[in-house]
Write a protein that holds these residues in place. Structure first.
Motif, PDB file in Angstrom:
ATOM      1  N   ALA A 307       0.845  -1.188   0.000  1.00  0.00           N
ATOM      2  CA  ALA A 307       0.000   0.000   0.000  1.00  0.00           C
ATOM      3  C   ALA A 307       0.881   1.238   0.000  1.00  0.00           C
ATOM      4  O   ALA A 307       1.815   1.327   0.799  1.00  0.00           O
ATOM      5  CB  ALA A 307      -0.916   0.020   1.222  1.00  0.00           C
ATOM      6  N   ASP A 337      -7.646   5.336   8.394  1.00  0.00           N
ATOM      7  CA  ASP A 337      -6.516   5.158   7.482  1.00  0.00           C
ATOM      8  C   ASP A 337      -5.168   5.404   8.137  1.00  0.00           C
ATOM      9  O   ASP A 337      -4.147   5.475   7.453  1.00  0.00           O
ATOM     10  CB  ASP A 337      -6.672   6.083   6.272  1.00  0.00           C
ATOM     11  CG  ASP A 337      -6.827   7.555   6.674  1.00  0.00           C
ATOM     12  OD1 ASP A 337      -6.990   7.835   7.874  1.00  0.00           O
ATOM     13  OD2 ASP A 337      -6.799   8.420   5.771  1.00  0.00           O
ATOM     14  N   THR A 362      -5.262   1.993   1.156  1.00  0.00           N
ATOM     15  CA  THR A 362      -5.642   0.595   0.994  1.00  0.00           C
ATOM     16  C   THR A 362      -6.743   0.478  -0.037  1.00  0.00           C
ATOM     17  O   THR A 362      -7.623   1.324  -0.146  1.00  0.00           O
ATOM     18  CB  THR A 362      -6.122   0.010   2.329  1.00  0.00           C
ATOM     19  OG1 THR A 362      -7.218   0.791   2.812  1.00  0.00           O
ATOM     20  CG2 THR A 362      -5.012   0.023   3.362  1.00  0.00           C
TER      21      THR A 362
END
Length: 390
Positions: A307, A337, A362
């Motif tokens: 990511a 996040d 993500t």
């Protein structure tokens, strides 16, 4: 090699935040960690098996650490390479990376000379010991970054010198015996976390963009917002550095991208590095786990990006040393996040690294991630943290 669990005991010289994150990373693998650090109840102490309280160059403490470990490593360049080699031989315990590599890297002038001799691209540099000598170099280079040859970190020991009038004071500030490096007008600073394992295997993590103010790393962006050609060159230079160095483990390779796309080596750290903290959330295997895998001679974990991620450091925003109480944590914990990392330091000092947070993208295609937006988000959350009174 046949690996069984519970695993071996790793002795680590240094028990700061890097030692803490090493302990956090490998507890689930059954690896016991014992750290040596002069600060009682050091940051690593709560998450490792044991701390030996002693100076990094204390022979009795280092030998005690070696006697209790199956392998040795270090998370700070203040470790004594000769003492590590001695303890390694006496107790028949391997130490990685090689103490000779640590000795080369400890002195920034020796490090740069060795890199240049190996044909690895570096900025122009020269040793300086007097104000008069520094003035001549400033005139020749049109400004320099003056660096203490030993011991400088987090901006300490680095002083930009752009005019002759600043030379004497700058030399006094770094302690007299120094290295002067051309003051580059670079496009950006980047870094590669390189990895050397058993049988000469090497891997690299994706190239990271590092953002500094006052010579202190504030944010890291992975992957770097750089052209493909620059990324490829940075990876190539990093692999040349890994081939040049002796010993297994993670190496933090700091680089400059110049205005014309050239990649030059700034400095090397023979250990996990702040530039690679994003790997905890953003890579398949973190730099900390892979460092231990490499030191133990275990198979290396994948270094692939899972990511895009931005790390923002939480620094001491105080005017003087005070007990560390971090406020504004609620918003970070509530953010879906973000991940928060606390380093466990008892005192907040001006600009001291106290923790960091990582914001990761993500879902979706990593190539389409908006890293500018990730950086803004990480800064917004980080700037809500404070050690000041409510």
């Amino acid at each position: 090699m046949s690996i069984t669990l519970p695993g071996p005991t790793l002795g680590v010289v240094g028990g700061g935040q890097l030692g803490r994150m090493i302990g956090e990373a490998v507890a689930r693998l059954g690896v016991e960690v014992v750290v040596l650090d002069p600060t009682p109840d050091c940051p690593a102490a709560p998450v490792v098996s044991e701390q030996i309280v002693g100076d990094f160059d204390d022979p009795d403490a280092v030998h005690e650490l070696a006697s209790r470990a199956d392998a040795l490593t270090f998370e700070i360049e203040l470790a004594d390479p000769a003492l590590l080699a001695e303890a390694s031989a006496e107790h028949d315990v391997p130490v990685q990376p090689d103490p000779g590599t640590l000795e080369t890297i400890q002195d920034k002038l020796v490090q740069k000379e060795a890199l240049a001799d190996a044909g690895i691209p570096v900025p122009e540099f020269v040793a300086v010991a007097t104000a008069e000598g520094l003035e001549r170099v400033v005139e020749e280079f049109g400004g320099v970054m003056l660096k203490a040859r030993e011991g400088g970190y987090d901006g300490r020991g680095n002083v930009p010198v752009e005019g002759l009038a600043d030379a004497a004071d700058a030399l006094d500030e770094v302690g007299g015996n120094a290295m002067a490096e051309e003051l580059l007008d670079f496009e950006r600073e980047i870094a590669v976390m390189g990895l050397k394992g058993a049988d000469g295997e090497t891997r690299t993590y994706p190239v990271t963009e590092t953002i500094h103010r006052e010579e202190i790393l504030r944010e890291s962006v992975a992957p770097a917002r750089a052209d493909d050609a620059v990324v490829a060159e940075a990876e190539s230079v990093a692999r040349d550095v890994l081939e040049f160095l002796d010993g297994r483990g993670v190496y933090g390779i700091e680089l400059f991208e110049t205005r014309d796309g050239e990649v030059l080596v700034n400095e090397i750290a023979p250990r996990p590095h702040n530039s690679g903290h994003w790997t905890i959330e953003g890579a398949r295997t973190s730099q900390f786990e892979n460092h231990v895998r490499a030191v133990l001679g275990w198979p290396l974990g994948p270094t692939d990006l899972v990511a895009p991620a931005v790390t923002a450091n939480a620094l001491g925003d105080v005017d003087e040393t005070r007990p560390a109480t971090l406020r504004g944590v609620d918003e970070v914990l509530a953010a879906p996040d973000a991940d928060l990392h606390w380093y466990g330091k008892a005192d907040a000092r001006p600009l001291r690294k106290m923790g960091h947070l990582t914001v990761a993208e993500t879902g979706g295609d990593p190539e389409d991630a908006d890293r500018d937006a990730l950086l803004s988000r990480a800064r917004e959350l980080r700037d809500g943290l404070t050690f000041r009174d409510a």
